[in-house]
Design a protein around this motif. Structure first.
Motif, PDB file in Angstrom:
ATOM      1  N   PHE A 143       0.836  -1.192   0.000  1.00 34.85           N
ATOM      2  CA  PHE A 143       0.000   0.000   0.000  1.00 34.85           C
ATOM      3  C   PHE A 143       0.877   1.250   0.000  1.00 34.85           C
ATOM      4  N   SER A 152       4.482   6.694  -2.981  1.00 33.54           N
ATOM      5  CA  SER A 152       3.288   6.709  -3.816  1.00 33.54           C
ATOM      6  C   SER A 152       3.573   6.449  -5.296  1.00 33.54           C
ATOM      7  N   ILE A 186       2.421   3.111  -7.537  1.00 31.62           N
ATOM      8  CA  ILE A 186       1.571   3.138  -8.735  1.00 31.62           C
ATOM      9  C   ILE A 186       2.284   2.495  -9.915  1.00 31.62           C
ATOM     10  N   THR A 222       2.326  -1.434  -9.283  1.00 35.94           N
ATOM     11  CA  THR A 222       1.041  -2.117  -9.478  1.00 35.94           C
ATOM     12  C   THR A 222       0.627  -2.077 -10.946  1.00 35.94           C
ATOM     13  N   TYR A 273      -2.779  -5.802  -2.969  1.00 35.48           N
ATOM     14  CA  TYR A 273      -2.566  -4.383  -2.670  1.00 35.48           C
ATOM     15  C   TYR A 273      -3.896  -3.678  -2.458  1.00 35.48           C
ATOM     16  N   LEU A 313      -6.007  -0.095  -3.238  1.00 33.32           N
ATOM     17  CA  LEU A 313      -6.014   1.058  -4.146  1.00 33.32           C
ATOM     18  C   LEU A 313      -7.451   1.568  -4.271  1.00 33.32           C
ATOM     19  N   GLN A 336      -2.210  -4.414 -13.716  1.00 37.59           N
ATOM     20  CA  GLN A 336      -2.289  -4.548 -12.269  1.00 37.59           C
ATOM     21  C   GLN A 336      -3.047  -5.775 -11.802  1.00 37.59           C
TER      22      GLN A 336
END
Length: 227
Positions: free
Chosen positions: A103, A139, A143, A146, A154, A156, A180
């Motif tokens: 995360f 962050s 992104i 993923t 994860y 999101l 992803q």
């Protein structure tokens, strides 16, 4: 609310918070593992404990305000600890399973406290015999990772760019450039594309009902909430 000169207009949620899987990364390549995790998560508790007033548990990937798209025709799996344990056993993990939940700890409209929710998921899944290691990433790196299909499990979300279901379904489940979730399902992609090519709302809804049923069957992700 307290100022007589002003009127507050509350609007419905236009986002989704979800838990994602990559179906090419073990053990998430086993649909029974994904289903077990889906049954082992108490989404109502997450909404009650970590989301602002007015938030709702998600039945499908799009919020109730987006129709066609949203429907209660295929409600998501109910919270079922014993059912989750049984599915894990059927998947070959009778003695438990160790996985990593990735995360980013950033505030978003769909989820303000990812770190606390990650810890909550860790505690909930422990009850069905899954040991969860938490992996927090920066962050942008998260992104990138993923989107490139490098993370198996994860958390999101998505905030609407424009208020239509195509903004949710097409990018996530009908887009071969988005890795992803791993391998896309051709029948799902076909329904998503068909829904985006007609104007008749009833026909569009028929296609989205099939998409929602396929998302539940395949458990590409777990829809948690609309905040």
């Amino acid at each position: 609310q307290a100022d007589a000169n002003l009127k507050l207009y509350a609007r419905d949620p236009l986002n989704i918070f979800y838990i994602g899987f990559n179906n090419t990364i073990p053990p998430f390549d086993n649909v029974k593992v994904r289903q077990a995790i889906a049954l082992g998560i108490d989404r109502q508790r997450i909404v009650d404990q970590y989301l602002p007033a007015g938030s709702v548990v998600a039945d499908v990937f799009v919020p109730p305000a987006l129709k066609p798209g949203y429907s209660t025709a295929t409600p998501w799996y109910a919270y079922d600890v014993e059912g989750a344990k049984k599915l894990l056993e059927e998947a070959g993990y009778k003695d438990g399973l160790e996985i990593t939940l990735t995360f980013r700890n950033v505030v978003r409209a769909y989820l303000a406290t990812p770190d606390k929710v990650a810890q909550e998921l860790q505690a909930q899944l422990a009850e069905i015999g899954i040991t969860v290691k938490l992996e927090q990433m920066e962050s942008a790196a998260f992104i990138d990772a993923t989107s490139a299909g490098q993370k198996g499990f994860y958390i999101l979300g998505w905030n609407a760019d424009y208020p239509d279901s195509t903004n949710f379904y097409d990018y996530h489940f009908g887009n071969e450039n988005n890795l992803q979730f791993g391998t896309l399902y051709p029948d799902m992609v076909a329904e998503i594309k068909a829904a985006g090519q007609v104007a008749d709302e009833a026909i569009r809804q028929q296609h989205y009902d099939k998409v929602n049923a396929l998302l539940k069957e395949t458990v590409m992700m777990i829809p948690v909430s609309h905040a």
